[in-house]
Structures are given as C-alpha cells and as structure tokens.
Design a protein around this motif. Structure first.
Motif, PDB file in Angstrom:
ATOM      1  N   GLY A   1      42.127  42.144 -29.547  1.00 22.51           N
ATOM      2  CA  GLY A   1      42.417  40.814 -29.018  1.00 22.51           C
ATOM      3  C   GLY A   1      41.466  40.413 -27.906  1.00 22.51           C
ATOM      4  O   GLY A   1      40.976  39.279 -27.865  1.00 22.51           O
ATOM      5  N   GLU A   2      41.190  41.353 -26.991  1.00 24.82           N
ATOM      6  CA  GLU A   2      40.249  41.092 -25.903  1.00 24.82           C
ATOM      7  C   GLU A   2      38.854  40.843 -26.458  1.00 24.82           C
ATOM      8  O   GLU A   2      38.164  39.905 -26.052  1.00 24.82           O
ATOM      9  N   TRP A   3      38.436  41.692 -27.394  1.00 22.11           N
ATOM     10  CA  TRP A   3      37.120  41.538 -28.012  1.00 22.11           C
ATOM     11  C   TRP A   3      36.987  40.183 -28.707  1.00 22.11           C
ATOM     12  O   TRP A   3      35.989  39.479 -28.545  1.00 22.11           O
ATOM     13  N   PHE A   4      38.002  39.807 -29.495  1.00 25.67           N
ATOM     14  CA  PHE A   4      37.949  38.555 -30.240  1.00 25.67           C
ATOM     15  C   PHE A   4      37.846  37.355 -29.301  1.00 25.67           C
ATOM     16  O   PHE A   4      36.985  36.490 -29.473  1.00 25.67           O
ATOM     17  N   LEU A   5      38.698  37.306 -28.287  1.00 25.53           N
ATOM     18  CA  LEU A   5      38.663  36.188 -27.359  1.00 25.53           C
ATOM     19  C   LEU A   5      37.305  36.111 -26.662  1.00 25.53           C
ATOM     20  O   LEU A   5      36.701  35.045 -26.576  1.00 25.53           O
ATOM     21  N   ALA A   6      36.799  37.247 -26.209  1.00 20.50           N
ATOM     22  CA  ALA A   6      35.525  37.267 -25.479  1.00 20.50           C
ATOM     23  C   ALA A   6      34.349  36.880 -26.375  1.00 20.50           C
ATOM     24  O   ALA A   6      33.502  36.068 -25.984  1.00 20.50           O
ATOM     25  N   SER A   7      34.288  37.449 -27.583  1.00 25.38           N
ATOM     26  CA  SER A   7      33.149  37.141 -28.457  1.00 25.38           C
ATOM     27  C   SER A   7      33.190  35.696 -28.929  1.00 25.38           C
ATOM     28  O   SER A   7      32.152  35.023 -29.009  1.00 25.38           O
ATOM     29  N   ALA A   8      34.381  35.180 -29.215  1.00 24.11           N
ATOM     30  CA  ALA A   8      34.499  33.784 -29.631  1.00 24.11           C
ATOM     31  C   ALA A   8      34.116  32.849 -28.488  1.00 24.11           C
ATOM     32  O   ALA A   8      33.386  31.870 -28.701  1.00 24.11           O
ATOM     33  N   CYS A   9      34.576  33.152 -27.287  1.00 25.83           N
ATOM     34  CA  CYS A   9      34.216  32.320 -26.126  1.00 25.83           C
ATOM     35  C   CYS A   9      32.705  32.307 -25.930  1.00 25.83           C
ATOM     36  O   CYS A   9      32.120  31.254 -25.645  1.00 25.83           O
ATOM     37  N   MET A  10      32.075  33.463 -26.080  1.00 25.52           N
ATOM     38  CA  MET A  10      30.627  33.548 -25.906  1.00 25.52           C
ATOM     39  C   MET A  10      29.923  32.641 -26.919  1.00 25.52           C
ATOM     40  O   MET A  10      29.085  31.806 -26.559  1.00 25.52           O
ATOM     41  N   ALA A  11      30.269  32.767 -28.185  1.00 29.47           N
ATOM     42  CA  ALA A  11      29.601  31.987 -29.229  1.00 29.47           C
ATOM     43  C   ALA A  11      29.877  30.497 -29.081  1.00 29.47           C
ATOM     44  O   ALA A  11      28.957  29.674 -29.180  1.00 29.47           O
ATOM     45  N   LEU A  12      31.126  30.127 -28.833  1.00 29.39           N
ATOM     46  CA  LEU A  12      31.463  28.708 -28.718  1.00 29.39           C
ATOM     47  C   LEU A  12      30.843  28.093 -27.468  1.00 29.39           C
ATOM     48  O   LEU A  12      30.432  26.926 -27.482  1.00 29.39           O
ATOM     49  N   THR A  13      30.737  28.876 -26.393  1.00 29.08           N
ATOM     50  CA  THR A  13      30.068  28.403 -25.177  1.00 29.08           C
ATOM     51  C   THR A  13      28.601  28.104 -25.454  1.00 29.08           C
ATOM     52  O   THR A  13      28.074  27.065 -25.044  1.00 29.08           O
ATOM     53  N   VAL A  14      27.937  28.996 -26.164  1.00 24.12           N
ATOM     54  CA  VAL A  14      26.524  28.779 -26.488  1.00 24.12           C
ATOM     55  C   VAL A  14      26.371  27.546 -27.384  1.00 24.12           C
ATOM     56  O   VAL A  14      25.442  26.757 -27.201  1.00 24.12           O
ATOM     57  N   LEU A  15      27.285  27.342 -28.325  1.00 26.28           N
ATOM     58  CA  LEU A  15      27.206  26.151 -29.179  1.00 26.28           C
ATOM     59  C   LEU A  15      27.357  24.869 -28.363  1.00 26.28           C
ATOM     60  O   LEU A  15      26.623  23.901 -28.587  1.00 26.28           O
ATOM     61  N   VAL A  16      28.307  24.848 -27.421  1.00 22.91           N
ATOM     62  CA  VAL A  16      28.463  23.665 -26.570  1.00 22.91           C
ATOM     63  C   VAL A  16      27.195  23.460 -25.756  1.00 22.91           C
ATOM     64  O   VAL A  16      26.672  22.348 -25.650  1.00 22.91           O
TER      65      VAL A  16
END
Length: 188
Positions: A119-134
């Motif tokens: 759960g921690e990994w998923f939230l962190a990796s998704a935040c990283m990718a979505l942040t870069v997209l924004v």
C-alpha cells in the motif's frame, strides 16, 4: 497495456508507472478483487520475481487507491496539484534512488524502503508518476469515466480534445444510448 519487455527501463518509466497506477486503481475498485488478481497485474507491469499480495496488503492497496481517486477526479490542474500535494505531505517518504540491488535500472522511490508494504509503495509510486505528469503537461493527469455505469479512472495523455471516457467502448455505449434516447424522443 503492460510495457514492452525488451527495454529494461520501461517498467520504471513515468508513463508505465502512471498506467500501472490507473490500472491498479481500477482493479482495486472491484469488491470481488482478490490478492492473486492484483499480484498478476503487478507481474504484467514488470514486477520482478515472485509477487505475493496478502489480504492485508489488499486492504492497504484499496485504501491507497481510494486516496488516489481524488487525483483522477480533479477537473483542473490546480485541483490535481492540491490533491497530490496533500498525498505527498501525508503519505510518502523522502525521495531516494534505488536499483533494487541491481535488479532494475536506477529509479526514484518515495516509499520508506525497498521492502515497504504494498500500500505504501503503491501510493508513493503513483504520486511520483502523477506528479511528474502534472509537472510535464500542466494538466490534470486523468479523469473518471463520464459513463454513469463505469467507475474507471483513465490517464489523459496526449494532445487533442479533452478525454471524457476510460475507453472507446464506454464512449460508444454512451453515444449509442444518447442516439436511442433522441430517436425515442423524436418518435414520441
């Protein structure tokens, strides 16, 4: 769609991680989703070696997916950035680079360590990718399907008109339904 396997760095690319994130949010939205279904999806996206997801992991992954849905629900880049900033402040660790002991190319992580819970990994990796997209596009990274019968999220990458549906199938279903309603109204 899972990344192409011939490029070692592809599973860690921003677009691959963003696609995996959207697919995980969608699969975790189903109440019938089982741990082995999630593990299979993680393997499809390049999860090296044996991937095991427990019932507890599934609960934590679902919690992360529910929190990430807020980013996809954002109708404007400002709202997406605010949602991401909130998740980054409350749910991620310090930025670090890892190669998972040489098993992968160097890539960034925001989770606590290479053995962080799913759960921690998923939230962190998704935040990283979505942040870069924004950051890269200056747009909200995706959306929630406009079809009332579909809860799926989608990524809004590329140029062109704003996307409203998660798939062509949903868009076609809604166009056909609108056409039928119009035809019934005209015949009434």
């Amino acid at each position: 769609m899972p990344p192409h396997r011939n490029d070692w760095s592809t599973p860690q690319s921003v677009s691959a991680v963003a696609r995996r994130s959207a697919d995980l949010v969608n699969v975790l939205s189903g109440e019938e989703t089982r741990p082995d279904t999630v593990a299979a999806l993680l393997r499809e996206y390049g999860g090296a070696g044996f991937v095991e997801v427990s019932d507890r992991d599934l609960t934590e992954l679902r919690t992360a997916a529910l929190r990430l849905r807020e980013v996809f629900a954002a109708d404007h880049v400002d709202a997406a950035a605010a949602a991401l900033n909130g998740l980054l402040a409350r749910g991620t660790g310090a930025l670090r680079l890892t190669s998972h002991g040489g098993a992968a190319p160097w890539h960034p992580h925001l989770d606590g360590d290479d053995d962080a819970p799913w759960g921690e990994w998923f939230l962190a990796s998704a935040c990283m990718a979505l942040t870069v997209l924004v950051w890269d596009t200056q747009r909200a990274p995706g959306g929630i399907c406009a079809s009332p019968c579909c809860p799926n999220v989608y990524l809004a990458q590329g140029s062109g008109a704003a996307r409203r549906y998660c798939s062509r199938r949903c868009a076609t279903r809604e166009r056909v339904a609108a056409h039928r309603r119009a035809a019934r109204a005209a015949g009434a």
